[in-house]
Design an enzyme around this catalytic site. Structure first.
Site, PDB file in Angstrom:
ATOM      1  N   SER A   1      57.359  15.781   4.646  1.00 20.63           N
ATOM      2  CA  SER A   1      57.797  17.075   4.120  1.00 20.63           C
ATOM      3  C   SER A   1      57.748  18.107   5.244  1.00 20.63           C
ATOM      4  O   SER A   1      56.790  18.178   6.002  1.00 20.63           O
ATOM      5  CB  SER A   1      56.909  17.509   2.945  1.00 20.63           C
ATOM      6  OG  SER A   1      55.548  17.551   3.320  1.00 20.63           O
TER       7      SER A   1
ATOM      8  N   GLY B   1      54.250  20.611  -2.009  1.00 20.43           N
ATOM      9  CA  GLY B   1      54.311  19.265  -1.439  1.00 20.43           C
ATOM     10  C   GLY B   1      53.927  18.193  -2.444  1.00 20.43           C
ATOM     11  O   GLY B   1      54.447  17.067  -2.399  1.00 20.43           O
ATOM     12  N   ASP B   2      53.033  18.529  -3.358  1.00 21.86           N
ATOM     13  CA  ASP B   2      52.639  17.576  -4.395  1.00 21.86           C
ATOM     14  C   ASP B   2      53.769  17.369  -5.396  1.00 21.86           C
ATOM     15  O   ASP B   2      54.013  16.246  -5.855  1.00 21.86           O
ATOM     16  CB  ASP B   2      51.382  18.073  -5.102  1.00 21.86           C
ATOM     17  CG  ASP B   2      50.271  18.410  -4.128  1.00 21.86           C
ATOM     18  OD1 ASP B   2      50.111  17.662  -3.147  1.00 21.86           O
ATOM     19  OD2 ASP B   2      49.583  19.417  -4.347  1.00 21.86           O
TER      20      ASP B   2
ATOM     21  N   GLY C   1      63.174  21.178   5.137  1.00 21.37           N
ATOM     22  CA  GLY C   1      63.637  20.005   4.406  1.00 21.37           C
ATOM     23  C   GLY C   1      62.663  18.844   4.483  1.00 21.37           C
ATOM     24  O   GLY C   1      61.456  19.013   4.310  1.00 21.37           O
TER      25      GLY C   1
ATOM     26  N   GLY D   1      58.643  21.574   4.672  1.00 20.80           N
ATOM     27  CA  GLY D   1      58.740  22.912   4.120  1.00 20.80           C
ATOM     28  C   GLY D   1      60.181  23.377   4.031  1.00 20.80           C
ATOM     29  O   GLY D   1      61.061  22.666   3.548  1.00 20.80           O
TER      30      GLY D   1
END
Length: 317
Positions: A220, A251-252, A225, A222
């Site tokens: 990930s 992110g989860d 992308g 942010g």
């Protein structure tokens, strides 16, 4: 089904402030309080979208009792294991531009007996071909070798293992070769020992992890992308967050979106990456550690990049 194990869960209190001025008296909006920890957030996101998931968590003290209450409030199916120490509490201060300052307690390690009970709880709800997500930090004093105990049990149950952690725990996870790891850019850079400033450098680092025995590396990035490296090659995706409010837990939700689609369509990781981006972007547009409902997830806001510029500088992690 998707089962999550959070070894260091938390109560997450989020406060919105106009600006973070050190030494000043800060006025906040109405605070929000949620059950927290990375694996807990994954299950919360899945539950909000009607996808079967069970969260396995250690709980202790008054904070642990409050964590259980919040899980019940959110309709999360949980298997809780009592532990001797109290559940930690975290605070996130969110500014109007989406900047987040987190104050996280370290938590307490689980004993071998407590870990055994947690592993037994995971195995009891896990079937062949389920996904088990081991996610979040390890509390100070926790032996990273304990992670191998968890992964061995998951593998023996015939489940697929996904790991989202950092530091020594991530290094230990790579050694046991889970099917999937999901670092962000900083965590991946720390794993290989250098900063990653471009898509090409992220891909190279992810391929190094693949060579170590991990089937899929989902990175990930942010606002930049994401990058997915699988046995079939490299996929790069982008997303747009129109009004970013809080990246806490995004992110989860990103990982939850990926796994729920991959579980349904295991031969289509590209579509899973699109779902991951859509879920993560939706979460970033919400306050605090809120998780998106189906109506808030817009796949039209994400896309795959067919010919990504490998040397494009990355602005965020």
């Amino acid at each position: 089904m998707i089962v999550t194990l959070t070894l260091n869960p938390s109560l997450d209190r989020t406060l919105e402030v106009e600006s973070l001025d050190r030494g000043a008296i800060l006025r906040t909006g109405t605070p929000s309080l949620d059950a927290g920890g990375k694996g807990v957030n994954v299950t919360r996101a899945l539950a909000a979208n009607g996808i079967p998931s069970v969260a396995v968590v250690p709980v202790g003290g008054l904070e642990g009792a409050e964590l259980v209450r919040l899980l019940e409030r959110d309709g999360v199916e949980a298997r809780t294991v009592p532990v001797a120490t109290r559940t930690r509490s975290n605070i996130a201060l969110v500014e109007p531009d989406g900047t987040v300052t987190k104050i996280n307690e370290p938590g307490s390690p689980v004993t071998d007996a407590e870990l055994g009970a947690l592993v037994a709880a995971v195995v009891a709800v896990t079937g062949a071909n389920d996904w088990v997500v081991v996610s979040g930090s390890l509390a100070p004093g926790t032996d990273v070798a304990q992670l191998a105990t968890v992964t061995t049990a998951v593998t023996a149950a015939g489940a697929h293992l996904a790991v989202d952690t950092s530091g020594d725990a991530l290094r230990a996870a790579v050694e046991v070769a889970p099917r999937l790891v999901k670092p962000n850019r900083e965590e991946l850079g720390d794993l290989i020992g250098r900063d990653l400033g471009s898509i090409a450098e992220v891909v190279e680092a992810a391929e190094w992890v693949r060579d170590a025995g991990v089937e899929q590396v989902l990175v990930s990035l942010g606002a930049d992308g994401a990058v997915l490296v699988t046995p079939d090659g490299v996929i790069v995706g982008e997303s747009t967050v129109v009004v970013p409010r809080s990246a806490v837990g995004a992110g989860d939700c990103f990982l939850a979106g990926y796994l729920q689609r991959l579980e349904r369509d295991p031969a289509d990781p590209a579509s899973a990456l699109l779902d991951a981006l859509a879920w993560g972007a939706a979460a970033a547009a919400l306050p605090g550690t809120s998780v998106p409902a189906p109506a808030e997830i817009a796949r039209a806001d994400v896309r795959l990049v067919r010919r990504p510029d490998p040397d494009r500088p990355l602005l965020t992690g």
